[in-house]
Design a protein around this motif. Sequence first.
Motif, PDB file in Angstrom:
ATOM      1  N   LEU A 194       0.801  -1.224   0.000  1.00 48.57           N
ATOM      2  CA  LEU A 194       0.000   0.000   0.000  1.00 48.57           C
ATOM      3  C   LEU A 194       0.835   1.276   0.000  1.00 48.57           C
ATOM      4  CD1 LEU A 194      -2.861  -1.010   2.471  1.00 48.57           C
ATOM      5  CD2 LEU A 194      -2.894  -0.991  -0.030  1.00 48.57           C
ATOM      6  N   PHE A 195       2.094   1.187   0.399  1.00 51.64           N
ATOM      7  CA  PHE A 195       2.954   2.374   0.357  1.00 51.64           C
ATOM      8  C   PHE A 195       3.731   2.428  -0.959  1.00 51.64           C
ATOM      9  CE2 PHE A 195       6.888   4.724   1.146  1.00 51.64           C
ATOM     10  CZ  PHE A 195       6.374   5.901   1.653  1.00 51.64           C
ATOM     11  N   CYS A 196       4.474   1.393  -1.247  1.00 54.05           N
ATOM     12  CA  CYS A 196       5.331   1.399  -2.440  1.00 54.05           C
ATOM     13  C   CYS A 196       4.520   1.273  -3.731  1.00 54.05           C
ATOM     14  CB  CYS A 196       6.359   0.274  -2.361  1.00 54.05           C
ATOM     15  SG  CYS A 196       7.433   0.391  -0.925  1.00 54.05           S
ATOM     16  N   GLY A 197       3.505   0.422  -3.737  1.00 45.69           N
ATOM     17  CA  GLY A 197       2.730   0.185  -4.949  1.00 45.69           C
ATOM     18  C   GLY A 197       2.162   1.448  -5.575  1.00 45.69           C
ATOM     19  N   PRO A 198       1.413   2.259  -4.813  1.00 44.49           N
ATOM     20  CA  PRO A 198       0.866   3.479  -5.412  1.00 44.49           C
ATOM     21  C   PRO A 198       1.939   4.488  -5.844  1.00 44.49           C
ATOM     22  CG  PRO A 198      -0.350   2.914  -3.429  1.00 44.49           C
ATOM     23  CD  PRO A 198       0.851   2.001  -3.484  1.00 44.49           C
ATOM     24  N   ILE A 199       3.053   4.513  -5.142  1.00 43.99           N
ATOM     25  CA  ILE A 199       4.126   5.428  -5.544  1.00 43.99           C
ATOM     26  C   ILE A 199       4.767   4.950  -6.838  1.00 43.99           C
ATOM     27  CG2 ILE A 199       6.340   6.449  -4.902  1.00 43.99           C
ATOM     28  CD1 ILE A 199       5.408   6.326  -1.980  1.00 43.99           C
ATOM     29  N   TYR A 200       5.029   3.644  -6.937  1.00 39.63           N
ATOM     30  CA  TYR A 200       5.540   3.101  -8.203  1.00 39.63           C
ATOM     31  C   TYR A 200       4.581   3.441  -9.345  1.00 39.63           C
ATOM     32  CZ  TYR A 200       9.160  -0.057  -6.221  1.00 39.63           C
ATOM     33  OH  TYR A 200      10.265  -0.602  -5.624  1.00 39.63           O
ATOM     34  N   TYR A 201       3.295   3.204  -9.113  1.00 38.99           N
ATOM     35  CA  TYR A 201       2.295   3.456 -10.147  1.00 38.99           C
ATOM     36  C   TYR A 201       2.317   4.925 -10.577  1.00 38.99           C
ATOM     37  CZ  TYR A 201      -2.144   3.601 -12.605  1.00 38.99           C
ATOM     38  OH  TYR A 201      -3.114   3.775 -13.563  1.00 38.99           O
ATOM     39  N   HIS A 202       2.348   5.820  -9.601  1.00 41.38           N
ATOM     40  CA  HIS A 202       2.388   7.250  -9.901  1.00 41.38           C
ATOM     41  C   HIS A 202       3.623   7.598 -10.719  1.00 41.38           C
ATOM     42  CE1 HIS A 202       2.481  11.625  -8.143  1.00 41.38           C
ATOM     43  NE2 HIS A 202       2.462  11.617  -9.459  1.00 41.38           N
ATOM     44  N   ALA A 203       4.767   7.085 -10.316  1.00 41.58           N
ATOM     45  CA  ALA A 203       6.016   7.409 -11.003  1.00 41.58           C
ATOM     46  C   ALA A 203       6.062   6.833 -12.420  1.00 41.58           C
ATOM     47  CB  ALA A 203       7.211   6.900 -10.196  1.00 41.58           C
ATOM     48  N   ILE A 204       5.563   5.637 -12.603  1.00 37.65           N
ATOM     49  CA  ILE A 204       5.622   4.985 -13.916  1.00 37.65           C
ATOM     50  C   ILE A 204       4.553   5.543 -14.863  1.00 37.65           C
ATOM     51  CG2 ILE A 204       5.280   2.785 -15.126  1.00 37.65           C
ATOM     52  CD1 ILE A 204       6.578   1.435 -12.629  1.00 37.65           C
ATOM     53  N   ARG A 205       3.350   5.755 -14.370  1.00 39.86           N
ATOM     54  CA  ARG A 205       2.232   6.167 -15.219  1.00 39.86           C
ATOM     55  C   ARG A 205       1.958   7.673 -15.176  1.00 39.86           C
ATOM     56  NH1 ARG A 205       0.151   2.615 -18.689  1.00 39.86           N
ATOM     57  NH2 ARG A 205      -1.797   3.712 -18.436  1.00 39.86           N
ATOM     58  N   ASP A 231       0.417   9.181 -12.857  1.00 37.09           N
ATOM     59  CA  ASP A 231      -0.997   9.193 -12.484  1.00 37.09           C
ATOM     60  C   ASP A 231      -1.083   9.084 -10.956  1.00 37.09           C
ATOM     61  OD1 ASP A 231      -3.685   8.746 -12.022  1.00 37.09           O
ATOM     62  OD2 ASP A 231      -3.846   7.047 -13.384  1.00 37.09           O
ATOM     63  N   PRO A 232      -1.421  10.183 -10.266  1.00 35.78           N
ATOM     64  CA  PRO A 232      -1.408  10.173  -8.799  1.00 35.78           C
ATOM     65  C   PRO A 232      -2.693   9.667  -8.135  1.00 35.78           C
ATOM     66  CG  PRO A 232      -1.879  12.372  -9.580  1.00 35.78           C
ATOM     67  CD  PRO A 232      -1.646  11.510 -10.807  1.00 35.78           C
ATOM     68  N   ARG A 233      -3.634   9.118  -8.881  1.00 40.40           N
ATOM     69  CA  ARG A 233      -4.945   8.826  -8.298  1.00 40.40           C
ATOM     70  C   ARG A 233      -4.909   7.849  -7.126  1.00 40.40           C
ATOM     71  NH1 ARG A 233      -7.928   5.354 -12.990  1.00 40.40           N
ATOM     72  NH2 ARG A 233      -6.015   5.477 -14.144  1.00 40.40           N
ATOM     73  N   PHE A 234      -3.934   6.955  -7.038  1.00 43.00           N
ATOM     74  CA  PHE A 234      -3.876   5.995  -5.930  1.00 43.00           C
ATOM     75  C   PHE A 234      -2.998   6.467  -4.771  1.00 43.00           C
ATOM     76  CE2 PHE A 234      -4.746   3.289  -9.695  1.00 43.00           C
ATOM     77  CZ  PHE A 234      -6.031   2.909  -9.336  1.00 43.00           C
ATOM     78  N   ARG A 235      -2.425   7.638  -4.887  1.00 42.73           N
ATOM     79  CA  ARG A 235      -1.516   8.117  -3.850  1.00 42.73           C
ATOM     80  C   ARG A 235      -2.209   8.338  -2.510  1.00 42.73           C
ATOM     81  NH1 ARG A 235       3.349  10.495  -4.847  1.00 42.73           N
ATOM     82  NH2 ARG A 235       3.466  10.473  -2.604  1.00 42.73           N
ATOM     83  N   ARG A 236      -3.528   8.505  -2.512  1.00 44.22           N
ATOM     84  CA  ARG A 236      -4.224   8.696  -1.233  1.00 44.22           C
ATOM     85  C   ARG A 236      -4.142   7.445  -0.356  1.00 44.22           C
ATOM     86  NH1 ARG A 236      -8.122   8.458  -5.190  1.00 44.22           N
ATOM     87  NH2 ARG A 236      -9.544   6.703  -5.051  1.00 44.22           N
ATOM     88  N   ILE A 237      -3.747   6.326  -0.935  1.00 44.01           N
ATOM     89  CA  ILE A 237      -3.614   5.070  -0.186  1.00 44.01           C
ATOM     90  C   ILE A 237      -2.288   5.010   0.573  1.00 44.01           C
ATOM     91  CG2 ILE A 237      -3.472   2.544  -0.436  1.00 44.01           C
ATOM     92  CD1 ILE A 237      -5.203   2.846  -2.950  1.00 44.01           C
ATOM     93  N   THR A 238      -1.276   5.744   0.107  1.00 43.48           N
ATOM     94  CA  THR A 238       0.064   5.607   0.685  1.00 43.48           C
ATOM     95  C   THR A 238       0.138   5.845   2.197  1.00 43.48           C
ATOM     96  OG1 THR A 238       0.691   7.849   0.005  1.00 43.48           O
ATOM     97  CG2 THR A 238       1.294   6.050  -1.466  1.00 43.48           C
ATOM     98  N   PRO A 239      -0.624   6.788   2.767  1.00 44.85           N
ATOM     99  CA  PRO A 239      -0.532   6.934   4.232  1.00 44.85           C
ATOM    100  C   PRO A 239      -0.932   5.667   4.993  1.00 44.85           C
ATOM    101  CG  PRO A 239      -1.563   8.869   3.272  1.00 44.85           C
ATOM    102  CD  PRO A 239      -1.455   7.840   2.173  1.00 44.85           C
ATOM    103  N   TYR A 240      -1.882   4.920   4.450  1.00 44.80           N
ATOM    104  CA  TYR A 240      -2.280   3.663   5.095  1.00 44.80           C
ATOM    105  C   TYR A 240      -1.132   2.650   5.051  1.00 44.80           C
ATOM    106  CZ  TYR A 240      -6.870   5.753   4.702  1.00 44.80           C
ATOM    107  OH  TYR A 240      -7.931   6.612   4.783  1.00 44.80           O
ATOM    108  N   GLY A 241      -0.437   2.611   3.916  1.00 45.94           N
ATOM    109  CA  GLY A 241       0.733   1.746   3.810  1.00 45.94           C
ATOM    110  C   GLY A 241       1.824   2.165   4.777  1.00 45.94           C
ATOM    111  N   GLY A 242       2.045   3.468   4.879  1.00 40.34           N
ATOM    112  CA  GLY A 242       3.035   3.974   5.838  1.00 40.34           C
ATOM    113  C   GLY A 242       2.674   3.612   7.267  1.00 40.34           C
ATOM    114  N   PHE A 243       1.392   3.718   7.583  1.00 40.14           N
ATOM    115  CA  PHE A 243       0.930   3.329   8.918  1.00 40.14           C
ATOM    116  C   PHE A 243       1.200   1.849   9.171  1.00 40.14           C
ATOM    117  CE2 PHE A 243      -2.386   1.544  11.646  1.00 40.14           C
ATOM    118  CZ  PHE A 243      -2.145   2.258  12.814  1.00 40.14           C
ATOM    119  N   LEU A 244       0.934   0.993   8.177  1.00 33.21           N
ATOM    120  CA  LEU A 244       1.188  -0.445   8.346  1.00 33.21           C
ATOM    121  C   LEU A 244       2.675  -0.728   8.534  1.00 33.21           C
ATOM    122  CD1 LEU A 244      -1.279  -1.980   5.744  1.00 33.21           C
ATOM    123  CD2 LEU A 244      -1.497  -1.978   8.225  1.00 33.21           C
ATOM    124  N   LEU A 245       3.536  -0.014   7.805  1.00 34.26           N
ATOM    125  CA  LEU A 245       4.981  -0.198   7.995  1.00 34.26           C
ATOM    126  C   LEU A 245       5.395   0.207   9.410  1.00 34.26           C
ATOM    127  CD1 LEU A 245       6.341   1.075   4.563  1.00 34.26           C
ATOM    128  CD2 LEU A 245       6.187  -1.298   5.356  1.00 34.26           C
TER     129      LEU A 245
END
Length: 121
Positions: free
Chosen positions: A84-95, A97-111
């Motif tokens: 949930l942290f790395c996946g949306p950032i990879y997606y944003h960087a490659i595509r 497209d920041p639409r999934f970046r709102r998920i990253t804080p949840y991934g950070g919390f899990l880490l």
Amino acid sequence: MSSRLALSPTMRNLIRCAGVSGTLAICLGVYGAHIMKDNTSDELRRLFQLAQTYHILHSAALLAVPLVSRPKVTGLLFLGGMSLFCGPIYYHAIRDDPRFRRITPYGGFLLLAGWLSIAAL
């Protein structure tokens, strides 16, 4: 006499996940270094590098999960956090497209929770 450690199937699977995750992190790093260099903005390359750094770091941390007091919890927190942290950032960087970046804080919390689960003996 077997040279294998006496680990439960769950612990062996977590170690396998670490190997697969580490392999994926290296492959993505190669992609970022060779494919993204000329046709990608500095900001997107920086984001990609951030995801790659957290990905490889937590892949290595997964190797130590069998040593903690709650390995299943810690392993699941790290795996979920990396996804949930790395996946949306990879997606944003490659595509770009920041639409999934709102998920990253949840991934950070899990880490963070994964690291805290190690500390909570």
